[in-house]
Scaffold this motif. Structure first.
Motif, PDB file in Angstrom:
ATOM      1  N   LEU A  85      12.166   2.507  -7.876  1.00 20.64           N
ATOM      2  CA  LEU A  85      11.009   3.439  -7.785  1.00 20.64           C
ATOM      3  C   LEU A  85      10.517   3.674  -9.117  1.00 20.64           C
ATOM      4  CD1 LEU A  85       9.689   4.241  -5.387  1.00 20.64           C
ATOM      5  CD2 LEU A  85      10.419   6.567  -5.681  1.00 20.64           C
ATOM      6  N   GLN A  86      11.521   3.981 -10.046  1.00 18.23           N
ATOM      7  CA  GLN A  86      11.508   4.463 -11.292  1.00 18.23           C
ATOM      8  C   GLN A  86      10.868   3.285 -12.343  1.00 18.23           C
ATOM      9  OE1 GLN A  86      14.024   5.076  -9.909  1.00 18.23           O
ATOM     10  NE2 GLN A  86      14.854   7.167  -9.839  1.00 18.23           N
ATOM     11  N   LYS A  87      11.191   2.035 -11.685  1.00 17.05           N
ATOM     12  CA  LYS A  87      10.830   1.121 -12.720  1.00 17.05           C
ATOM     13  C   LYS A  87       9.079   0.578 -12.446  1.00 17.05           C
ATOM     14  CE  LYS A  87      14.581  -1.728 -11.555  1.00 17.05           C
ATOM     15  NZ  LYS A  87      14.932  -2.750 -11.113  1.00 17.05           N
ATOM     16  N   PHE A  88       8.674   1.154 -11.552  1.00 18.85           N
ATOM     17  CA  PHE A  88       7.227   0.738 -11.205  1.00 18.85           C
ATOM     18  C   PHE A  88       6.170   1.513 -12.015  1.00 18.85           C
ATOM     19  CE2 PHE A  88       8.855  -0.582  -6.889  1.00 18.85           C
ATOM     20  CZ  PHE A  88       9.447  -1.628  -7.463  1.00 18.85           C
ATOM     21  N   LYS A  89       5.327   0.817 -12.535  1.00 16.25           N
ATOM     22  CA  LYS A  89       4.302   1.625 -12.955  1.00 16.25           C
ATOM     23  C   LYS A  89       3.029   1.729 -12.215  1.00 16.25           C
ATOM     24  CE  LYS A  89       5.347   1.495 -17.418  1.00 16.25           C
ATOM     25  NZ  LYS A  89       6.679   1.688 -17.059  1.00 16.25           N
ATOM     26  N   ALA A  90       2.473   3.082 -11.873  1.00 20.20           N
ATOM     27  CA  ALA A  90       1.422   3.328 -10.995  1.00 20.20           C
ATOM     28  C   ALA A  90       0.334   2.483 -11.002  1.00 20.20           C
ATOM     29  CB  ALA A  90       0.928   4.724 -11.259  1.00 20.20           C
ATOM     30  N   GLY A  91      -0.269   1.744 -12.121  1.00 23.38           N
ATOM     31  CA  GLY A  91      -1.009   0.831 -12.155  1.00 23.38           C
ATOM     32  C   GLY A  91      -1.020  -0.511 -11.722  1.00 23.38           C
ATOM     33  N   MET A  92       0.336  -0.813 -11.452  1.00 22.58           N
ATOM     34  CA  MET A  92       0.779  -1.910 -10.771  1.00 22.58           C
ATOM     35  C   MET A  92       0.441  -1.742  -9.356  1.00 22.58           C
ATOM     36  SD  MET A  92       4.435  -3.333 -11.986  1.00 22.58           S
ATOM     37  CE  MET A  92       5.610  -3.147 -11.104  1.00 22.58           C
ATOM     38  N   LEU A  93       0.739  -0.611  -8.666  1.00 25.11           N
ATOM     39  CA  LEU A  93       0.568  -0.084  -7.194  1.00 25.11           C
ATOM     40  C   LEU A  93      -0.933  -0.141  -7.136  1.00 25.11           C
ATOM     41  CD1 LEU A  93       3.238   2.430  -6.732  1.00 25.11           C
ATOM     42  CD2 LEU A  93       2.659   0.599  -5.075  1.00 25.11           C
ATOM     43  N   ILE A  94      -1.483   0.426  -7.702  1.00 23.89           N
ATOM     44  CA  ILE A  94      -3.079   0.585  -7.681  1.00 23.89           C
ATOM     45  C   ILE A  94      -3.663  -0.714  -7.383  1.00 23.89           C
ATOM     46  CG2 ILE A  94      -5.016   1.492  -8.602  1.00 23.89           C
ATOM     47  CD1 ILE A  94      -3.602   3.973  -9.434  1.00 23.89           C
ATOM     48  N   ASN A  95      -3.527  -1.407  -8.367  1.00 26.34           N
ATOM     49  CA  ASN A  95      -3.812  -3.072  -8.455  1.00 26.34           C
ATOM     50  C   ASN A  95      -3.714  -3.612  -6.957  1.00 26.34           C
ATOM     51  OD1 ASN A  95      -4.818  -5.372  -9.144  1.00 26.34           O
ATOM     52  ND2 ASN A  95      -3.136  -5.583 -10.877  1.00 26.34           N
ATOM     53  N   TYR A  96      -2.345  -3.534  -6.672  1.00 28.00           N
ATOM     54  CA  TYR A  96      -2.132  -4.092  -5.235  1.00 28.00           C
ATOM     55  C   TYR A  96      -3.144  -3.473  -4.278  1.00 28.00           C
ATOM     56  CZ  TYR A  96       0.153  -5.107  -0.969  1.00 28.00           C
ATOM     57  OH  TYR A  96       0.339  -5.391   0.345  1.00 28.00           O
ATOM     58  N   LEU A  97      -2.880  -1.962  -4.175  1.00 25.44           N
ATOM     59  CA  LEU A  97      -3.755  -1.297  -3.075  1.00 25.44           C
ATOM     60  C   LEU A  97      -5.153  -1.630  -3.166  1.00 25.44           C
ATOM     61  CD1 LEU A  97      -1.980   2.131  -3.436  1.00 25.44           C
ATOM     62  CD2 LEU A  97      -1.671   0.518  -1.474  1.00 25.44           C
ATOM     63  N   GLN A  98      -5.700  -1.853  -4.518  1.00 19.73           N
ATOM     64  CA  GLN A  98      -7.116  -2.063  -4.554  1.00 19.73           C
ATOM     65  C   GLN A  98      -7.415  -3.399  -3.727  1.00 19.73           C
ATOM     66  OE1 GLN A  98      -7.449  -1.402  -8.559  1.00 19.73           O
ATOM     67  NE2 GLN A  98      -9.000   0.350  -8.179  1.00 19.73           N
ATOM     68  N   LYS A  99      -6.357  -4.305  -4.035  1.00 21.86           N
ATOM     69  CA  LYS A  99      -6.478  -5.675  -3.424  1.00 21.86           C
ATOM     70  C   LYS A  99      -6.655  -5.580  -1.988  1.00 21.86           C
ATOM     71  CE  LYS A  99      -5.787  -8.985  -6.904  1.00 21.86           C
ATOM     72  NZ  LYS A  99      -4.716  -9.582  -7.928  1.00 21.86           N
ATOM     73  N   THR A 100      -5.847  -4.698  -1.534  1.00 20.48           N
ATOM     74  CA  THR A 100      -5.732  -4.538   0.162  1.00 20.48           C
ATOM     75  C   THR A 100      -7.040  -4.153   0.337  1.00 20.48           C
ATOM     76  OG1 THR A 100      -4.801  -2.382   0.140  1.00 20.48           O
ATOM     77  CG2 THR A 100      -3.262  -4.193   0.191  1.00 20.48           C
ATOM     78  N   HIS A 101      -7.675  -3.071  -0.295  1.00 22.80           N
ATOM     79  CA  HIS A 101      -8.998  -2.502  -0.031  1.00 22.80           C
ATOM     80  C   HIS A 101     -10.187  -3.608  -0.056  1.00 22.80           C
ATOM     81  CE1 HIS A 101      -8.186   2.103  -1.361  1.00 22.80           C
ATOM     82  NE2 HIS A 101      -7.767   1.718  -0.134  1.00 22.80           N
ATOM     83  N   ALA A 102     -10.014  -4.446  -0.838  1.00 26.16           N
ATOM     84  CA  ALA A 102     -11.056  -5.469  -1.081  1.00 26.16           C
ATOM     85  C   ALA A 102     -10.846  -6.444   0.009  1.00 26.16           C
ATOM     86  CB  ALA A 102     -10.840  -6.245  -2.461  1.00 26.16           C
ATOM     87  N   TYR A 103      -9.425  -6.679   0.537  1.00 26.46           N
ATOM     88  CA  TYR A 103      -9.520  -7.418   1.767  1.00 26.46           C
ATOM     89  C   TYR A 103     -10.119  -6.795   2.892  1.00 26.46           C
ATOM     90  CZ  TYR A 103      -6.734  -9.626   5.545  1.00 26.46           C
ATOM     91  OH  TYR A 103      -6.234 -10.090   6.765  1.00 26.46           O
ATOM     92  N   TYR A 104     -10.074  -5.514   2.996  1.00 23.47           N
ATOM     93  CA  TYR A 104     -10.277  -4.985   4.343  1.00 23.47           C
ATOM     94  C   TYR A 104     -12.132  -5.075   4.152  1.00 23.47           C
ATOM     95  CZ  TYR A 104      -5.947  -2.697   4.479  1.00 23.47           C
ATOM     96  OH  TYR A 104      -4.658  -2.360   4.615  1.00 23.47           O
ATOM     97  N   LEU A 105     -12.650  -4.392   3.281  1.00 24.59           N
ATOM     98  CA  LEU A 105     -13.995  -4.530   3.157  1.00 24.59           C
ATOM     99  C   LEU A 105     -14.784  -5.941   2.973  1.00 24.59           C
ATOM    100  CD1 LEU A 105     -14.459  -1.991   0.062  1.00 24.59           C
ATOM    101  CD2 LEU A 105     -14.699  -1.554   2.794  1.00 24.59           C
ATOM    102  N   ASN A 106     -14.089  -6.962   2.424  1.00 25.25           N
ATOM    103  CA  ASN A 106     -14.900  -8.070   2.185  1.00 25.25           C
ATOM    104  C   ASN A 106     -14.607  -9.259   3.247  1.00 25.25           C
ATOM    105  OD1 ASN A 106     -15.762  -6.993  -0.125  1.00 25.25           O
ATOM    106  ND2 ASN A 106     -14.264  -8.094  -1.431  1.00 25.25           N
ATOM    107  N   VAL A 107     -13.052  -8.721   3.936  1.00 24.63           N
ATOM    108  CA  VAL A 107     -12.873  -9.999   4.837  1.00 24.63           C
ATOM    109  C   VAL A 107     -12.563  -9.349   6.029  1.00 24.63           C
ATOM    110  CG1 VAL A 107     -11.043 -11.613   5.277  1.00 24.63           C
ATOM    111  CG2 VAL A 107     -11.409 -11.297   3.081  1.00 24.63           C
TER     112      VAL A 107
END
Lengths: 205, 239
Positions: free
Chosen positions: B61-83
């Motif tokens: 947990l400590q090693k991860f940056k929030a930005g990394m996660l948000i990047n991933y979560l945004q991609k899942t959002h894009a997948y829901y919205l666009n696909v």
């Protein structure tokens, strides 16, 4: 069904309580038991504390002033089994779902308890629309037509709390949680007509 | 990597979000992650939470940056919205060709889905426009030694927990939609299309659950920590 059924046992006699527990454990359904051996003034209070699915009650332990009419929210969802020692009035018997007389044969008692368990699992998996009670159907219609809990309570002359209990039961029986889901259900089952909704504005909530 | 997909093919969507596409050959997960410049532990945690909902990614947990996660979560959002959502909507539209279903029922289903879709989009937009920017700013301010006190104070007015919950009604609608199709819609002559729609809804639900799971189990604890760090920096300022 939850693996462990919660049973309230209201009975003054130690021997009878032990006997009942033996009987229950032989049936093989996991259960948790709450024993009470004193006279009860406020049954609803006890039920809301213990939250049993089945209540086995010796009516001698219900004080005269105790309200036991199956109408309160606490009482409406519990299966009541009467534990009769002496002759009791048919009036009293009628309030119980099932009755056991302590002089009954073991097989007879087993049968009653098993029926109670079956009723319990029916309640749990009740999913057919015709298993909604009249009251639940009238509440479902009002919900589908966009009434709030308060409005429903006023229209049907019942408490908001009772409306909420009915709604919980409707959701459990139908497997539908949202107002718009219930609306679709009501239309599909011809409980209400689309025209009654007054435009789609009501539907998109 | 091929073994991973043999084990759970639902993970294909997850790999796509990391820009990993089919044709792995015999490359290991580590090799592919290196090739795509993906943090290996992060990749494994995402894949594991998806595969097993009870997996709790505590160690890294400590090693991860929030930005990394948000990047991933945004991609899942894009997948829901666009696909995913347009795909399901097009299947529902295709029901119109089936004359064994009443028009009124087709409309009910289409309206209900539109209603659900609208709510999901509102929810996604809120995260994209308010929650993620807040977290990114928080991360930036904490990394920047020369961040001003005003900036920090402004940020400290917010908390990730205000944004939480609210998933409930969106989730409940999807649950209802599934049950309406499974239990209450009168059966059409040929139920293949409804089967496909149901299948898609189950897939979407699985994905959404995982999305929420990652937010609750990984993102929120990281943000909690950052908020605590911000508060302690502010108290130091105060002294």
């Amino acid at each position: 069904m939850n693996n462990r059924v919660c049973i309230l046992l209201l009975e003054p006699s130690f021997l009878v309580r032990e006997g009942i527990k033996t009987l229950l454990s032989q049936i093989g359904q996991a259960f948790r038991i709450e024993e009470v051996d004193t006279v009860i003034d406020d049954l609803d209070k006890l039920l809301s504390r213990v939250k049993p699915e089945i209540a086995m009650i010796n009516p001698a332990l219900l004080a005269k002033k105790t309200i036991f009419n199956r109408d309160t929210d606490q009482q409406s969802n519990v299966i009541f089994i009467g534990l009769m020692h002496d002759e009791v009035s048919t009036n009293t018997i009628a309030k119980f779902d099932f009755c056991i007389h302590i002089n009954d044969e073991k097989a007879e008692m087993n049968k009653v308890v098993e029926q109670a368990y079956r009723r319990l699992s029916d309640l749990d998996t009740d999913t057919e629309s015709n298993n909604l009670s009249e009251r639940e159907i009238s509440i479902l219609k009002l919900v589908a037509l966009g009434n709030t809990n308060n409005e429903i309570a006023e229209k049907l002359f019942i408490s908001v709390h009772t409306v909420m209990t009915h709604r919980k039961n409707i959701t459990r029986k139908l497997g539908i949680k949202t107002v718009s889901g219930l609306t679709v259900y009501a239309i599909l089952n011809k409980l209400i007509k689309v025209e009654e909704l007054g435009g789609s504005a009501n539907f998109v909530r | 990597m091929a073994d991973v997909i043999h084990l759970n093919h639902h993970l294909l969507h997850v790999l796509n979000r990391f820009n990993i596409h089919l044709g792995f050959g015999d490359k290991t997960v580590e090799t592919i992650c290196n090739e795509h410049d993906i943090h290996l532990d992060f990749f494994l945690d995402i894949v594991n939470t998806f595969h097993d909902a009870s997996y709790f990614p505590l160690q890294h947990l400590q090693k991860f940056k929030a930005g990394m996660l948000i990047n991933y979560l945004q991609k899942t959002h894009a997948y829901y919205l666009n696909v995913k959502l347009p795909e399901i909507a097009s299947y529902i539209e295709r029901l119109n060709n089936d004359e064994s279903i009443l028009d009124a029922h087709k409309k009910l289903l289409a309206d209900f889905f539109a209603d659900y879709q609208h709510e999901l989009i509102v929810h996604i937009n809120k995260e994209e426009q308010r929650v993620y920017p807040y977290i990114k700013k928080l991360e930036k301010v904490l990394q920047n030694d020369s961040a001003s006190r005003e900036e920090m104070e402004e940020l400290s007015n917010y908390s990730i927990h205000e944004y939480e919950a609210e998933h409930d009604d969106v989730e409940a609608k999807l649950f209802d939609l599934k049950n309406i199709i499974i239990k209450y819609l009168p059966p059409p002559k040929d139920s293949r299309l409804l089967n496909v729609i149901l299948h898609e809804l189950f897939e979407l639900e699985l994905d959404l659950n995982n999305h929420g799971h990652i937010e609750d189990l990984i993102l929120v604890p990281i943000v909690d920590k950052m908020e605590a760090a911000l508060r302690s920096q502010l108290t130091q300022f105060g002294q």
